[in-house]
Design a protein around this motif. Structure first.
Motif, mmCIF file in Angstrom:
data_model
loop_
_atom_site.group_PDB
_atom_site.id
_atom_site.type_symbol
_atom_site.label_atom_id
_atom_site.label_comp_id
_atom_site.label_asym_id
_atom_site.label_seq_id
_atom_site.Cartn_x
_atom_site.Cartn_y
_atom_site.Cartn_z
ATOM 1 N N LEU A 167 0.831 -1.194 0.000
ATOM 2 C CA LEU A 167 0.000 0.000 0.000
ATOM 3 C C LEU A 167 0.869 1.249 0.000
ATOM 4 C CD1 LEU A 167 -2.758 -0.841 2.639
ATOM 5 C CD2 LEU A 167 -3.064 -0.671 0.180
ATOM 6 N N THR B 169 -3.876 5.102 -0.329
ATOM 7 C CA THR B 169 -4.511 4.082 -1.154
ATOM 8 C C THR B 169 -5.251 3.079 -0.270
ATOM 9 O OG1 THR B 169 -2.516 2.688 -1.179
ATOM 10 C CG2 THR B 169 -2.766 4.300 -2.955
ATOM 11 N N LYS C 169 -7.204 1.260 4.550
ATOM 12 C CA LYS C 169 -6.540 2.414 3.963
ATOM 13 C C LYS C 169 -5.252 2.714 4.714
ATOM 14 C CE LYS C 169 -7.287 7.264 2.683
ATOM 15 N NZ LYS C 169 -8.259 8.388 2.675
#
Length: 207
Positions: free
Chosen positions: A13, A17, A95
């Motif tokens: 990640l 994102t 996230k």
């Protein structure tokens, strides 16, 4: 038994994102509720809990908290039986809010019968390795710079990194302006008096 989707044994990640992890459950008896502890590494948050395809409409997974690192306890109401004996019961929309490195762990899962009279602890835990990757953006200098030269101290840069320009006018010319923009709308980037700027999260064009 329960498990995490094979596609998400590990994931990379970047800050800002998101990714989705599916939690599946194979059960030998009819169940009507599931709860679990979700342990998150630093800077990884749960944005949303999504009900799985085999879960009834009135299943209502309630997280103890959202958008925080640490342990999120997911509990459920007692409802009608889940469909089938295998498949996704809930998904985690995750996230990265900073640099992430560590493991996402789903553990302490408990399944309940429809009556709610009996709760079954499901042994074991499942993990997903989460790592952070860095995105470098291009520093593009126009080929048609007139009456001088412009160079940058790097060809690629991370978002938030400082880029320094060397602007040299030809003899008998002075520097009029230096433009740094990004995106389809040519959004301007602020350039300091000594020709430095902070790299946005996009390729930039210099002219």
């Amino acid at each position: 038994t329960f498990s995490l989707s094979a596609e998400t044994i590990s994931m990379n990640l970047q800050e800002g994102t998101s990714a989705q992890v599916d939690v599946t459950l194979a059960n030998a008896f009819s169940i009507a509720g599931v709860q679990a502890d979700i342990v998150l590494p630093e800077n990884l948050i749960v944005e949303e809990i999504i009900k799985g395809a085999r879960v009834p409409e009135n299943y209502n997974p309630k997280p103890s908290s959202l958008e925080t690192s640490g342990t999120v306890t997911l509990s459920s109401l007692i409802v009608e039986d889940f469909e089938g004996n295998d498949g996704v019961v809930f998904s985690l929309k995750l996230k990265a809010i900073g640099e992430v490195k560590g493991q996402l762990v789903v553990k302490n899962m408990i399944a309940t019968e429809k009556s709610g009279a009996t709760a079954f602890e499901i042994d074991g835990e499942e993990t997903v390795d989460v790592d952070f990757f860095y995105v470098y953006y291009n520093v593009n200098i126009a080929e048609n710079v007139e009456n001088g030269t412009v160079t940058a101290d790097k060809e690629k840069a991370l978002s938030g990194e400082t880029v320094a320009l060397a602007v040299t006018p030809n003899e008998n010319f002075a520097i009029e302006s230096v433009s740094v923009t990004y995106g389809e709308e040519n959004t301007p980037v602020e350039v300091t008096e000594d020709f430095q700027f902070i790299m946005p999260a996009a390729d930039v064009n210099i002219s």
